[in-house]
Design a protein around this motif. Structure first.
Motif, PDB file in Angstrom:
ATOM      1  N   SER A 127       0.824  -1.208   0.000  1.00 50.45           N
ATOM      2  CA  SER A 127       0.000   0.000   0.000  1.00 50.45           C
ATOM      3  C   SER A 127       0.860   1.260   0.000  1.00 50.45           C
ATOM      4  O   SER A 127       1.938   1.312   0.600  1.00 50.45           O
ATOM      5  CB  SER A 127      -0.906   0.014   1.239  1.00 50.45           C
ATOM      6  N   ARG A 128       0.345   2.301  -0.667  1.00 51.62           N
ATOM      7  CA  ARG A 128       1.003   3.612  -0.670  1.00 51.62           C
ATOM      8  C   ARG A 128       0.574   4.467   0.516  1.00 51.62           C
ATOM      9  O   ARG A 128       1.010   5.616   0.638  1.00 51.62           O
ATOM     10  CB  ARG A 128       0.666   4.356  -1.961  1.00 51.62           C
ATOM     11  N   PHE A 129      -0.261   3.957   1.375  1.00 58.63           N
ATOM     12  CA  PHE A 129      -0.784   4.744   2.498  1.00 58.63           C
ATOM     13  C   PHE A 129       0.375   5.249   3.360  1.00 58.63           C
ATOM     14  O   PHE A 129       1.245   4.488   3.778  1.00 58.63           O
ATOM     15  CB  PHE A 129      -1.735   3.893   3.334  1.00 58.63           C
ATOM     16  N   ASN A 130       0.374   6.543   3.640  1.00 59.41           N
ATOM     17  CA  ASN A 130       1.441   7.176   4.420  1.00 59.41           C
ATOM     18  C   ASN A 130       1.250   6.843   5.904  1.00 59.41           C
ATOM     19  O   ASN A 130       0.259   7.233   6.509  1.00 59.41           O
ATOM     20  CB  ASN A 130       1.409   8.694   4.205  1.00 59.41           C
ATOM     21  N   ARG A 131       2.207   6.145   6.485  1.00 56.47           N
ATOM     22  CA  ARG A 131       2.085   5.705   7.881  1.00 56.47           C
ATOM     23  C   ARG A 131       2.756   6.661   8.872  1.00 56.47           C
ATOM     24  O   ARG A 131       2.879   6.334  10.047  1.00 56.47           O
ATOM     25  CB  ARG A 131       2.675   4.302   8.032  1.00 56.47           C
ATOM     26  N   ASP A 132       3.177   7.817   8.412  1.00 58.11           N
ATOM     27  CA  ASP A 132       3.771   8.793   9.322  1.00 58.11           C
ATOM     28  C   ASP A 132       2.681   9.419  10.194  1.00 58.11           C
ATOM     29  O   ASP A 132       1.706   9.978   9.660  1.00 58.11           O
ATOM     30  CB  ASP A 132       4.475   9.889   8.523  1.00 58.11           C
ATOM     31  N   ALA A 367      -7.813   9.569  13.827  1.00 60.95           N
ATOM     32  CA  ALA A 367      -7.301  10.226  12.620  1.00 60.95           C
ATOM     33  C   ALA A 367      -6.928   9.193  11.560  1.00 60.95           C
ATOM     34  O   ALA A 367      -7.181   9.385  10.360  1.00 60.95           O
ATOM     35  CB  ALA A 367      -6.088  11.087  12.975  1.00 60.95           C
ATOM     36  N   PHE A 368      -6.322   8.105  11.997  1.00 60.85           N
ATOM     37  CA  PHE A 368      -5.947   7.029  11.071  1.00 60.85           C
ATOM     38  C   PHE A 368      -7.172   6.443  10.380  1.00 60.85           C
ATOM     39  O   PHE A 368      -7.181   6.274   9.149  1.00 60.85           O
ATOM     40  CB  PHE A 368      -5.201   5.941  11.841  1.00 60.85           C
ATOM     41  N   THR A 369      -8.217   6.120  11.141  1.00 57.83           N
ATOM     42  CA  THR A 369      -9.390   5.483  10.530  1.00 57.83           C
ATOM     43  C   THR A 369     -10.093   6.431   9.555  1.00 57.83           C
ATOM     44  O   THR A 369     -10.534   6.003   8.482  1.00 57.83           O
ATOM     45  CB  THR A 369     -10.385   5.001  11.604  1.00 57.83           C
ATOM     46  N   ARG A 370     -10.160   7.712   9.882  1.00 56.85           N
ATOM     47  CA  ARG A 370     -10.798   8.656   8.960  1.00 56.85           C
ATOM     48  C   ARG A 370      -9.987   8.800   7.671  1.00 56.85           C
ATOM     49  O   ARG A 370     -10.545   8.840   6.569  1.00 56.85           O
ATOM     50  CB  ARG A 370     -10.986  10.014   9.640  1.00 56.85           C
ATOM     51  N   THR A 371      -8.662   8.857   7.812  1.00 56.04           N
ATOM     52  CA  THR A 371      -7.812   8.960   6.629  1.00 56.04           C
ATOM     53  C   THR A 371      -7.863   7.683   5.797  1.00 56.04           C
ATOM     54  O   THR A 371      -7.918   7.724   4.563  1.00 56.04           O
ATOM     55  CB  THR A 371      -6.363   9.258   7.051  1.00 56.04           C
ATOM     56  N   LEU A 372      -7.848   6.538   6.482  1.00 59.72           N
ATOM     57  CA  LEU A 372      -7.909   5.254   5.776  1.00 59.72           C
ATOM     58  C   LEU A 372      -9.206   5.118   4.993  1.00 59.72           C
ATOM     59  O   LEU A 372      -9.207   4.682   3.833  1.00 59.72           O
ATOM     60  CB  LEU A 372      -7.776   4.111   6.783  1.00 59.72           C
ATOM     61  N   HIS A 373     -10.329   5.486   5.623  1.00 62.72           N
ATOM     62  CA  HIS A 373     -11.608   5.414   4.916  1.00 62.72           C
ATOM     63  C   HIS A 373     -11.613   6.320   3.693  1.00 62.72           C
ATOM     64  O   HIS A 373     -12.125   5.940   2.636  1.00 62.72           O
ATOM     65  CB  HIS A 373     -12.753   5.807   5.862  1.00 62.72           C
ATOM     66  N   ALA A 374     -11.055   7.505   3.834  1.00 63.38           N
ATOM     67  CA  ALA A 374     -11.082   8.460   2.729  1.00 63.38           C
ATOM     68  C   ALA A 374     -10.192   8.033   1.570  1.00 63.38           C
ATOM     69  O   ALA A 374     -10.522   8.275   0.404  1.00 63.38           O
ATOM     70  CB  ALA A 374     -10.654   9.838   3.229  1.00 63.38           C
ATOM     71  N   GLN A 375      -9.078   7.376   1.853  1.00 65.18           N
ATOM     72  CA  GLN A 375      -8.089   7.083   0.821  1.00 65.18           C
ATOM     73  C   GLN A 375      -8.111   5.643   0.308  1.00 65.18           C
ATOM     74  O   GLN A 375      -7.724   5.400  -0.828  1.00 65.18           O
ATOM     75  CB  GLN A 375      -6.682   7.391   1.356  1.00 65.18           C
ATOM     76  N   CYS A 376      -8.527   4.698   1.155  1.00 63.93           N
ATOM     77  CA  CYS A 376      -8.298   3.283   0.821  1.00 63.93           C
ATOM     78  C   CYS A 376      -9.540   2.401   0.847  1.00 63.93           C
ATOM     79  O   CYS A 376      -9.458   1.248   0.396  1.00 63.93           O
ATOM     80  CB  CYS A 376      -7.272   2.679   1.793  1.00 63.93           C
TER      81      CYS A 376
END
Length: 401
Positions: A127-132, A367-376
């Motif tokens: 995955s390209r998801f940014n984990r920072d 924050a992680f779950t909201r970003t994950l839902h939006a991107q992945c």
């Protein structure tokens, strides 16, 4: 959805999940003005996709260049596939990327139920998801809370039926696809016998599970949810060659470093074919380590309830980890998981986890779950007609963006 258009786009579908999801998605793309092609590589693909398609019947060694000629000849702009680790998908994905083709990868949802993963170029460990953590917090500032929506209808019987007929035609289609080798190790027929055995013994397994859960009630325990040993999450995204090796690694660490009063509950995956007797395997290893009565196998139980009760969860890279983190339970990942992020999971070694597990930061996890839902993630599922309809409509927005 009314403003979506697939004009000027030419989609190529490879293998999808068993069932009608890919054909229905392709039909909607055509209705929006896009062109669609399909390559079947086994009898199960032909069964699921009843529309016009091309069968690839050659050997694996000829596949990459054959595929490259096909995508050039047909002017493919987008490649759609399910899972990025299957050998034929791996080479197709790389050839497509070299040609500048957009690659869309579906997979089971990082967060379940009601969601599927859809990412560009790769999923899970690819995955390209940014984990920072700082990047995640910054991205989430612009995102609304995840809406509370009604559960999507799901039927285990429907999913089992789709899988059965797909793999039935994989077996019966051997004459047409003589060189096809499934990405799943082992024998489909043997797995089927294992499932029959599970059904016959389901009452006994339920009694054993109840007894095990009573034995750990009120006692401090860590939870280790098993994964399917043939899953690419284990084979490609972990240091283990299968779940037996992972179990040995976890139990040996527990024996040497866990508090003397702690217990370890090893939860069998609900979709395991049942061919391996995991209960016997776990009990044998526990006796060898001198931990009989402290390491327990359970084939059942509610994962969410157990996650809330546990001192911590050990997983290779299972999506169960997100369930535990959401409940505020410490989690350690032994493989490569998209949620293995400093502040969400334990960043030390397993030996330290038993005595000093790091708790997840609730704000960062949100924050992680909201970003994950939006991107992945896309909402929907595969286990009912309504779930597939929701999944198709939500997938179109991501595919045609």
């Amino acid at each position: 959805m009314t403003n979506l258009s697939a004009q000027g786009r030419t989609f190529l579908f490879l293998q999808g999940p068993p069932g009608p999801f890919f054909p229905i998605l392709a039909k909607r793309i055509r209705a929006l003005g896009g062109a669609v092609h399909r390559i079947n590589i086994c009898g199960g693909d032909r069964y699921d996709w009843r529309d016009e398609a091309i069968d690839y019947r050659g050997r694996m060694k000829r596949w990459p260049l054959w595929f490259d000629r096909f995508i050039r000849r047909e002017g493919i702009t987008d490649l759609v596939l399910y899972g990025d680790c299957r050998p034929m998908h791996q080479s197709a994905l790389r050839m497509a990327q070299m040609r500048g083709i957009q690659v869309h990868v579906f997979e089971e949802g990082y967060i379940r139920p009601d969601w599927m993963t859809l990412e560009r170029d790769g999923v899970n460990g690819h995955s390209r998801f940014n984990r920072d953590p700082d990047a995640i917090r910054e991205a989430a500032r612009q995102l609304p809370p995840i809406p509370h929506l009604p559960s999507i209808t799901a039927s285990f019987r429907r999913r089992a039926r789709d899988s059965y007929w797909h793999y039935h035609h994989v077996v019966t289609g051997k004459l047409r696809f003589p060189f096809y080798r499934s990405h799943r190790p082992g024998s489909i027929c043997v797995d089927g016998l294992g499932w029959a055995k599970r059904l016959l013994l389901r009452k006994r397994r339920a009694r054993q599970a109840d007894a095990t859960l009573r034995a750990v009630t009120g006692k401090p325990f860590f939870l280790f949810p098993m994964q399917l040993t043939h899953d690419y999450q284990i084979r490609a995204h972990s240091p283990f060659d299968g779940m037996p090796m992972a179990c040995d690694y976890v139990m040996e660490s527990f024996a040497l470093h866990a508090p003397a009063d702690a217990h370890l509950l090893v939860k069998e995956h609900p979709l395991d074919s049942g061919w391996r007797n995991w209960r016997r395997f776990i009990e044998s290893r526990a006796r060898r380590l001198g931990l009989h009565g402290r390491i327990h196998h359970v084939d059942g139980g509610n994962l969410l309830d157990l996650s809330r009760q546990a001192l911590g969860m050990v997983c290779v890279n299972s999506t169960s980890g997100t369930l535990a983190a959401a409940a505020g339970t410490p989690v350690i990942v032994l493989g490569d998981a998209v949620y293995d992020i400093a502040g969400i999971t334990h960043q030390g070694g397993l030996d330290d986890f038993w005595t000093a597990p790091e708790k997840p930061d609730a704000d960062l996890f949100d924050a992680f779950t909201r970003t994950l839902h939006a991107q992945c993630l896309v909402r929907g599922g595969l286990a009912s007609e309504s779930a597939i309809t929701i999944l198709v409509e939500n997938s179109l927005g991501r595919l045609l963006a």
